[in-house]
Write an enzyme that holds these catalytic residues in place. Structure first.
Site, PDB file in Angstrom:
ATOM      1  N   ASP A  40      33.721  37.387  38.291  1.00  0.00           N
ATOM      2  CA  ASP A  40      32.551  38.266  38.325  1.00  0.00           C
ATOM      3  C   ASP A  40      32.720  39.364  37.285  1.00  0.00           C
ATOM      4  OD1 ASP A  40      31.425  36.871  40.481  1.00  0.00           O
ATOM      5  OD2 ASP A  40      32.648  37.995  41.896  1.00  0.00           O
TER       6      ASP A  40
ATOM      7  N   ASP B  61      30.682  42.387  36.631  1.00  0.00           N
ATOM      8  CA  ASP B  61      29.624  43.349  36.929  1.00  0.00           C
ATOM      9  C   ASP B  61      29.821  44.598  36.076  1.00  0.00           C
ATOM     10  OD1 ASP B  61      28.681  41.557  38.792  1.00  0.00           O
ATOM     11  OD2 ASP B  61      29.705  42.519  40.473  1.00  0.00           O
TER      12      ASP B  61
ATOM     13  N   ASP C 108      31.938  50.474  48.069  1.00  0.00           N
ATOM     14  CA  ASP C 108      32.353  50.193  49.444  1.00  0.00           C
ATOM     15  C   ASP C 108      33.855  50.321  49.669  1.00  0.00           C
ATOM     16  OD1 ASP C 108      32.884  47.975  47.890  1.00  0.00           O
ATOM     17  OD2 ASP C 108      31.652  46.586  49.043  1.00  0.00           O
TER      18      ASP C 108
END
Length: 490
Positions: free
Chosen positions: A100, A102, A186
């Site tokens: 990933d 991002d 998070d």
């Protein structure tokens, strides 16, 4: 001493130094030394992050996707701040291949769209920019800000900021600084930012240390963060199983108590979470964890209800689910193709059989009508929890129907079944059933179809001749009604 030996000595000295540099970071301003801080390990804060220079971390542009680099370079060249953030940085620190990429930036979604013709804006809850490079999509998010710091205009605008009575964020499009964005992340291991401007890693929440300690830790108060987005409970479990980490006590303590918040998650989003939890090579581990935290029932309420019954009433359900998940994990880890429909079919197979038995007792319908009556009961019920796309619903139905077709091999039926587009999925499903139920009939049937696929066409014809016709009266074809002759009107 030769020049070569001097060079080797220098290399050994410097390698010792660089191995210790992960603990050396930018010191806090006016920091007071305490007696307990004998190891001099600095801690990060959102105002004063730990900064790791190029020689203090393994993150390199060579490990990043060329598409992600293009996005980072163009944003920087246009005067914006842009960082690789979250999983990409975390996985490289763990020694894993990043998948990933991002990106977080101070450019707004509209500003990003102006820079990239291959950009599309998605999401209402979180406004994101997806920059498409063929099959690869680079997700770019604008730095998130605190809702308390937003202007009155933004707070009153429901499209920008909205929260439910339970504290769940329904709209989260308040933008802020990188420090605020890090605080809104998070987990600590995801609050890591890599810059292609200076090649440094910025750690705002001691994420590097947690990566080293293999600990999953929420940023902020766990109960508040779970209320903001209950899916974070799933993410904590998924990261723990995926990365072979442990959830820290403070992070896992409220999960059982707050599990009921999962009822507020839309069915479409739960389908996405199902794919991440069960179609990523860690289905068995995630299944066990979800059940231990009382979260599995929000994915499959009928299955959870059956699993909570006495063992003699469960039948083959639990071992069948585990075996199906083990096989799915093996296929994924061996880079073989899988379909979510197969796992859905396995999870719901025995609940479907219960519906069929109940309908048989109370009605006089044909077996085919009984099957579709049970199907029309169980699927809408499941759809309320997980929005299964129609393309997968069709495959689930085919796998179930093939179980009856595979049992009827007389005449031309075997060849018709063998030519079915989903034959392989139905056959694999039959093998699982035979392995778990272990009846002579199922074991022999599974072996028959295994042999049928391996022999010549002539041998197949001989195998079909040896099949015993099913007991009971043969079904008669319905007689065609003759149309009455039309009489001419007088």
């Amino acid at each position: 001493m030769t020049i070569k030996s001097v060079i080797n000595l220098c290399k050994r000295v410097f390698s010792r130094k660089t191995s210790k540099t992960i603990a050396k970071t930018t010191p806090k301003k006016n920091a007071k030394k305490s007696a307990s801080n004998k190891t001099n390990i600095a801690t990060a804060s959102f105002d004063n992050p730990l900064v790791f220079s190029r020689d203090q971390h393994p993150v390199s542009r060579q490990l990043l996707s060329p598409s992600a680099l293009k996005v980072l370079y163009r944003l920087n060249k246009s005067g914006f701040d842009a960082y690789l953030v979250g999983g990409g940085v975390r996985d490289i620190l763990l020694g894993l291949e990043p998948k990933d990429f991002d990106i977080a930036t101070n450019a707004t979604p509209d500003e990003i769209k102006e820079l990239f013709r291959n950009c599309r804006l998605i999401g209402r809850r979180f406004r994101l920019a997806h920059i498409v490079f063929g099959r690869e999509i680079i997700e770019v998010a604008t730095f998130r800000g605190h809702h308390d710091n937003a202007s009155e205009e933004d707070k009153s605008c429901k499209k920008t900021s909205k929260q439910s009575e339970d504290g769940m964020l329904l709209r989260d499009n308040i933008y802020g600084s990188i420090e605020e964005d890090a605080e809104r992340r998070d987990f600590t291991i995801n609050a890591l930012y890599y810059s292609t401007k200076d090649f440094k890693v910025y750690d705002f929440a001691n994420g590097v240390q947690d990566v080293k300690d293999k600990v999953i830790r929420l940023i902020g108060d766990p109960e508040t963060r779970y209320r903001e987005d209950p899916v974070r409970m799933l993410r904590a479990i998924r990261f723990a199983t995926k990365l072979d980490m442990q959830i820290c006590d403070e992070t896992k303590a409220p999960i059982k108590e707050l599990s009921s918040l999962m009822a507020n998650i839309p069915a479409a989003r739960l389908f996405e979470e199902f794919l991440k939890m069960f179609i990523a090579g860690k289905a068995v581990a995630n299944f066990e964890q979800l059940r231990s935290y009382n979260l599995f029932g929000y994915f499959f309420p009928a299955v959870e209800q059956a699993l909570n019954q006495a063992p003699e009433e469960q039948g083959f359900l639990l071992p069948f689910i585990r075996l199906a998940m083990e096989n799915t994990d093996k296929r994924i880890n061996n880079d073989q193709r899988v379909t979510p429909a197969f796992l859905f079919a396995a999870l719901l197979w025995y609940p479907l059989q219960k519906h069929i038995q109940r309908i048989k007792v109370t009605t006089q319908l044909t077996p085919q009508d009984v099957f579709f009556a049970a199907l029309n009961e169980i699927m809408p019920e499941q759809q309320r929890s997980i929005a299964i796309p129609k393309r997968f619903q069709a495959v689930i139905k085919d796998i179930w129907i093939l179980q009856e077709k595979l049992a009827r091999r007389e005449g031309k039926r075997a060849f018709k079944t063998f030519e079915h587009l989903k034959f392989r999925a139905g056959y694999d499903f039959l093998l699982l059933r035979a392995q778990i139920e272990g009846t002579t009939e199922l074991v022999e049937l599974a072996q028959w179809w295994t042999d049928f696929q391996e022999v010549t066409n002539d041998a197949r014809l001989q195998m079909i001749k040896g099949v015993k016709s099913p007991l009971g009266p043969k079904r008669k074809a319905p007689r065609r009604r003759r149309k009455p002759n039309s009489k001419p009107t007088e």
